[in-house]
Scaffold this motif. Structure first.
Motif, PDB file in Angstrom:
ATOM      1  N   ALA A   1       0.810  -1.219   0.000  1.00 35.31           N
ATOM      2  CA  ALA A   1       0.000   0.000   0.000  1.00 35.31           C
ATOM      3  C   ALA A   1       0.841   1.266   0.000  1.00 35.31           C
ATOM      4  N   ASP A   2       2.152   1.126  -0.080  1.00 35.03           N
ATOM      5  CA  ASP A   2       3.026   2.296  -0.160  1.00 35.03           C
ATOM      6  C   ASP A   2       4.376   1.861  -0.704  1.00 35.03           C
TER       7      ASP A   2
ATOM      8  N   SER B   1      -0.731  -6.651  11.320  1.00 33.33           N
ATOM      9  CA  SER B   1      -2.007  -5.928  11.397  1.00 33.33           C
ATOM     10  C   SER B   1      -2.850  -6.112  10.148  1.00 33.33           C
ATOM     11  N   PHE B   2      -2.232  -6.366   9.010  1.00 33.74           N
ATOM     12  CA  PHE B   2      -2.963  -6.648   7.782  1.00 33.74           C
ATOM     13  C   PHE B   2      -3.775  -7.937   7.934  1.00 33.74           C
ATOM     14  N   TYR B   3      -3.109  -8.985   8.407  1.00 36.17           N
ATOM     15  CA  TYR B   3      -3.784 -10.281   8.538  1.00 36.17           C
ATOM     16  C   TYR B   3      -4.792 -10.265   9.685  1.00 36.17           C
ATOM     17  N   GLN B   4      -4.497  -9.518  10.740  1.00 36.98           N
ATOM     18  CA  GLN B   4      -5.479  -9.379  11.825  1.00 36.98           C
ATOM     19  C   GLN B   4      -6.769  -8.763  11.297  1.00 36.98           C
ATOM     20  N   ALA B   5      -6.623  -7.732  10.463  1.00 36.62           N
ATOM     21  CA  ALA B   5      -7.813  -7.106   9.884  1.00 36.62           C
ATOM     22  C   ALA B   5      -8.575  -8.107   9.023  1.00 36.62           C
ATOM     23  N   CYS B   6      -7.852  -8.908   8.232  1.00 36.95           N
ATOM     24  CA  CYS B   6      -8.513  -9.921   7.403  1.00 36.95           C
ATOM     25  C   CYS B   6      -9.236 -10.953   8.265  1.00 36.95           C
TER      26      CYS B   6
ATOM     27  N   GLU C   1      -4.035   1.313  11.145  1.00 36.95           N
ATOM     28  CA  GLU C   1      -5.335   1.918  10.839  1.00 36.95           C
ATOM     29  C   GLU C   1      -5.572   1.964   9.335  1.00 36.95           C
ATOM     30  N   ARG C   2      -4.519   2.246   8.590  1.00 36.92           N
ATOM     31  CA  ARG C   2      -4.665   2.307   7.133  1.00 36.92           C
ATOM     32  C   ARG C   2      -4.934   0.916   6.556  1.00 36.92           C
ATOM     33  N   TYR C   3      -4.215  -0.077   7.068  1.00 35.48           N
ATOM     34  CA  TYR C   3      -4.509  -1.448   6.661  1.00 35.48           C
ATOM     35  C   TYR C   3      -5.983  -1.772   6.918  1.00 35.48           C
ATOM     36  N   ARG C   4      -6.440  -1.427   8.108  1.00 38.47           N
ATOM     37  CA  ARG C   4      -7.800  -1.756   8.505  1.00 38.47           C
ATOM     38  C   ARG C   4      -8.818  -1.117   7.559  1.00 38.47           C
ATOM     39  N   LYS C   5      -8.572   0.126   7.159  1.00 38.24           N
ATOM     40  CA  LYS C   5      -9.501   0.816   6.268  1.00 38.24           C
ATOM     41  C   LYS C   5      -9.590   0.111   4.917  1.00 38.24           C
ATOM     42  N   TRP C   6      -8.461  -0.354   4.406  1.00 38.27           N
ATOM     43  CA  TRP C   6      -8.478  -1.072   3.127  1.00 38.27           C
ATOM     44  C   TRP C   6      -9.348  -2.334   3.233  1.00 38.27           C
ATOM     45  N   ILE C   7      -9.120  -3.100   4.291  1.00 44.10           N
ATOM     46  CA  ILE C   7      -9.811  -4.388   4.422  1.00 44.10           C
ATOM     47  C   ILE C   7     -11.294  -4.168   4.700  1.00 44.10           C
ATOM     48  N   GLU C   8     -11.627  -3.178   5.500  1.00 48.06           N
ATOM     49  CA  GLU C   8     -13.044  -2.878   5.755  1.00 48.06           C
ATOM     50  C   GLU C   8     -13.742  -2.429   4.480  1.00 48.06           C
ATOM     51  N   LEU C   9     -13.019  -1.707   3.631  1.00 52.60           N
ATOM     52  CA  LEU C   9     -13.588  -1.279   2.360  1.00 52.60           C
ATOM     53  C   LEU C   9     -13.933  -2.485   1.487  1.00 52.60           C
ATOM     54  N   MET C  10     -13.062  -3.500   1.502  1.00 51.23           N
ATOM     55  CA  MET C  10     -13.360  -4.719   0.755  1.00 51.23           C
ATOM     56  C   MET C  10     -14.660  -5.350   1.248  1.00 51.23           C
ATOM     57  N   ALA C  11     -14.811  -5.428   2.569  1.00 49.03           N
ATOM     58  CA  ALA C  11     -16.007  -6.059   3.122  1.00 49.03           C
ATOM     59  C   ALA C  11     -17.262  -5.286   2.743  1.00 49.03           C
ATOM     60  N   VAL C  12     -17.193  -3.959   2.795  1.00 54.53           N
ATOM     61  CA  VAL C  12     -18.325  -3.125   2.374  1.00 54.53           C
ATOM     62  C   VAL C  12     -18.677  -3.429   0.921  1.00 54.53           C
ATOM     63  N   GLY C  13     -17.652  -3.729   0.110  1.00 55.68           N
ATOM     64  CA  GLY C  13     -17.854  -4.033  -1.300  1.00 55.68           C
ATOM     65  C   GLY C  13     -18.176  -5.488  -1.581  1.00 55.68           C
TER      66      GLY C  13
END
Length: 842
Positions: free
Chosen positions: A334-335, A373-378, A344-356
């Motif tokens: 992501a960068d 934190s990426f995998y925790q969000a997943c 927090e940025r990781y979390r926003k990406w993954i939450e956006l996927m779920a919304v979609g």
């Protein structure tokens, strides 16, 4: 005996160009982890490489070596304890010196390191830690020269990159800049202890009826004495202890088994709860608690089903006995400067996927094994992870030292990540078998002797078909391993009957019409895409001069790294839309094409799921960007969704309706319109229960908004679970000068669940002026409002402005008369300007 203590070394660092040994060369480092480009920017020595042409003026950094220094105090060391210096990640060629003595040399960015420095810190007071980061770019070229017999071939970047275990996209990719980072890119700390828990993991057996699960817990211990230790395992759910077991370690391994009755399972997004259990281990000796470690895990089964069928051999995922259509996306880092990414940025990406309504993310093999934190969000959001090993687009060498490093890298990262229920597959590489095919490298699938593979001009086969599967089998035996992406039982990687495939004949390759995308797919479509410009707000960030804000400006072209992007974007625009020269409209038009392309692919492939799992999933390229740019991403660098994000979201809803007329290739027919044409109507469902619904199909004039003949309505339609219900097929008689849309809707229990609108193609032939759109605000609170959208005539792709902190429930909307739609806007405060919007023909 004293307990475990750690001291993070995040402050007090300085750095310099390794070649400049003058005292004044040292510059302060704001914080560690960091990479050198960030530290140079913080000291005013480098401009933001993401803006304008600054990437070019930052290239000098890529060819330098750097030294980092920290002077620290010796921590308190209780009797019997040792001191370890721990690095979670060094980028990449690093020589670590403590008080002038070399204690570690590393050449693999993906490894962690632990060094016992107890004896080196016998003296109290200050100690000096220095790390020399040699230039990865130059070292790679040296390594290439040292191995002239290897065939250094691949796509993207300097082929010498293949010799270095560093994120491959740092050498530049067709969506990213050349930014060769160096530095302490993950945490560094001192650990003081007499004993520690070095690993904790579980192995699961879930009964077929899900009535009980056996959870076997294991812990690996590191001790420095013959003391008698007690290991206490605790199993918890939602913070409440549900079981406990005490074990006596043997050979520094502790074990315990728990029987869990009626376990709460972990499910992907949309299929159930994302229940996470927690396993904890407390290590004690002599009544003292020495160390405690906890990890969360999920109880679930995950299979990849490959079985012969009428289409060839299936390839789809089954979780807890339920077949899952894997609609989702591919993930790049992501960068370009990895330490910019926060949890927090990781979390926003993954939450956006779920919304979609997405359920799978593919971590691509040219980046990194992502942060915890990426995998925790997943795990928490329910996004399944397809995890590539870090090999991308090349013929990788296999001299003994690099094989040893790769094995350590794979073992470390599989061990680090194996407790995450979101990870459902490990995959050997990205497109390396395609490199083999295109370069004519030796590959005889019938040859099953791994040692012989090392003697060929495609020695990397040994990595993907021997080394990596052995590591996964040993370290995470219940996780499926797949040799590459794309790959299918040794057949050519573009074979649509087996394995997964990357379908790039839209955009790349033969540049097919996007309207036929669904006919180009295979058993699992793990890459496909269409470029679009980012939003204007993102362009405003990286384009400094107003004079450069036109579609073909030099700086805009510079921020698109795809070969031939100018002609490809132009081709798809001119074939489909009335083109424009102002930047705002041009940006919008590229986004319309991307949204339509993704819709045509996903809609057709999801329909095929119901045909004996003909298509097991579709992962678009790509979800995200690593810098502000024009690319295939459906959400840009600043987390601003493009219209394609919403188009995909609608197609992936639990219930989705589809209507499509047969494709008429206007370019082959010299723009002659068809006289008749077939159409099809269907409903796709990911739900596990059968439903009864009402389906409607309307035929609406684009010119007048009136219905050109009676609607077709089917009551009490049985919607089959987890599959496709084909509703009807028909034939259209095309009336001269009366183009019309097919507008479909489906209701269940009186609730409108899904819509689809099929348009005559191409849009450039349609008069879409004077639509009669009305946007009415029907409710308002402090930070939420609802808008009602209505139209007198069919309207295409109404897109709302994307604004920081504001989220719209839907965008890229098609409207037809008599079907008003409600859009919810959250985060727009009273007094703030309303969101702007744009639609085709506006």
């Amino acid at each position: 005996m004293a307990g475990f203590a750690q001291h993070t070394l995040s402050a007090g660092w300085s750095f310099r160009d390794s070649a400049d040994e003058s005292p004044e060369a040292w510059l302060p480092v704001p914080t560690v982890p960091s990479v050198v480009q960030q530290d140079l920017q913080a000291n005013g020595k480098l401009q933001d490489p993401f803006i304008g042409f600054n990437e070019l003026s930052a290239r000098w950094v890529n060819e330098k070596s750097w030294t980092y220094r920290n002077v620290f105090q010796k921590p308190d060391v209780p009797p019997g304890s040792a001191i370890f210096l721990v690095f979670d990640g060094l980028d990449t060629f690093a020589k670590v010196k403590l008080d002038g003595q070399t204690i570690l040399e590393s050449d693999n960015m993906f490894l962690a390191h632990r060094v016992d420095i107890t004896k080196l810190l016998e003296g109290d007071g200050e100690h000096t830690l220095e790390i020399d980061f040699d230039c990865a770019l130059l070292r790679a070229r040296e390594l290439r020269k040292q191995h002239p017999d290897h065939k250094w071939v691949g796509f993207n970047g300097d082929p010498a990159r293949l010799s270095v275990r560093k994120a491959q996209y740092h050498w530049g990719w067709d969506w990213g800049p050349v930014l060769m980072t160096a530095g302490i890119w993950r945490e560094v700390r001192l650990e003081v202890y007499s004993a520690r828990i070095s690993d904790l993991w579980t192995e699961l057996e879930l009964a077929t009826d899900h009535g009980n699960a056996q959870v076997s817990a294991f812990a690996e211990l590191e001790t420095n004495s013959d003391t008698s230790y007690k290991a206490t395992f605790t199993l918890s759910l939602y913070g409440q202890e549900i079981a406990k077991a005490v074990a006596t370690p043997e050979s520094n391994v502790a074990k315990a088994t728990f029987d869990v009755q009626n376990p709460s399972l972990w499910w992907p997004n949309g299929y159930g709860d994302q229940t996470l259990y927690e396993i904890s281990l407390s290590l004690e000796a002599g009544g003292n608690k020495l160390h405690q470690v906890s990890k969360k895990f999920g109880i679930r089964t995950a299979e990849v089903v490959q079985r012969p069928d009428k289409h060839g051999k299936s390839f789809f995922f089954r979780i807890n006995g339920i077949d899952i259509f894997c609609g989702g996306a591919c993930w790049i880092p992501a960068d370009s400067l990895l330490t910019n990414i926060t949890p927090e940025r990781y979390r926003k990406w993954i939450e956006l996927m779920a919304v979609g309504h997405q359920v799978m993310i593919r971590v691509w093999g040219g980046g990194i094994y992502e942060d915890e934190s990426f995998y925790q969000a997943c795990d928490e959001v329910g996004i399944m992870v397809w995890q590539d090993f870090m090999f991308g687009c090349g013929n990788y060498p296999t001299w003994p030292a690099i094989l040893e490093s790769i094995e350590k890298e794979a073992t470390y990262n599989v061990r680090r990540l194996r407790h995450h229920p979101s990870i459902v597959i490990w995959v050997g590489n990205n497109e390396d078998y395609q490199v083999q095919e295109q370069q004519g490298l030796t590959y005889n699938y019938e040859d099953k002797d791994p040692q012989s593979w090392l003697q060929t001009d495609f020695p990397a086969r040994y990595i993907y078909e021997k080394l990596l599967p052995d590591v996964v089998k040993k370290t995470s035996p219940s996780t499926f391993y797949h040799p590459g992406s794309p790959w299918g039982d040794g057949k050519i990687s573009s074979d649509p009957t087996v394995g997964d495939m990357h379908q790039w004949n839209v955009w790349h390759g033969t540049q097919e019409k996007y309207q036929i995308f669904d006919t180009l797919g295979g058993r699992f479509n793990s890459e496909f895409g269409m470029e679009a410009f980012p939003h204007l707000a993102t362009i405003d960030y990286f384009v400094e001069n107003e004079a450069d804000k036109y579609p073909q400006s030099h700086v805009l072209d510079f921020h698109n790294k795809a070969d031939g992007h100018e002609r490809r974007i132009a081709t798809y625009l001119v074939e489909n839309l009335r083109t424009a020269t102002d930047l705002e409209t041009y940006v919008y038009l590229t986004q319309v094409v991307q949204a339509e392309t993704m819709m045509f692919g996903y809609r057709g492939w999801r329909r095929q799921w119901g045909d004996e799992r003909h298509c097991g999933g579709a992962l678009l390229w790509q979800l995200n960007d690593c810098w502000p740019t024009t690319s295939w991403a459906i959400v840009d660098y600043f987390l601003r969704p493009k219209p394609a994000f919403y188009a995909v979201s609608r197609v992936l809803r639990p219930i989705a309706i589809g209507v499509r007329r047969e494709h008429h290739d206007w370019s082959v027919s010299h723009a002659q319109p068809p006289k008749t044409g077939k159409y099809e109507l269907w409903v796709a469902s990911s739900l596990r229960k059968e439903l009864a619904g009402k389906v409607e199909l309307r035929f609406i004039s684009i010119k007048t908004g009136r219905e050109i003949h009676d609607a077709i309505v089917h009551e009490n339609v049985t919607i089959v679970p987890n599959g496709t219900t084909n509703i009807l097929e028909g034939v259209l008689d095309y009336v001269a000068d009366e183009p019309h849309v097919l507008a479909a809707r489906v209701w269940v229990n009186g609730e409108l669940l899904a819509r689809d609108v099929d348009w005559p193609q191409p849009f450039k032939y349609l008069d879409l002026s004077d639509r009669g759109l009305e946007v009415t605000r029907i409710s308002r609170t402090d930070d939420e409002q609802k808008l009602e959208l209505s139209t007198r005539k069919p309207l295409k792709c109404l897109v709302f402005e994307e604004r920081e902190g504001v989220r719209v429930s839907d965008s890229a909307i098609d409207l037809v008369p008599g079907d008003d739609q409600i859009v919810t806007i959250k985060g727009l405060r009273r007094g703030e300007p309303q969101l702007k919007y744009k639609f085709l023909g506006q």
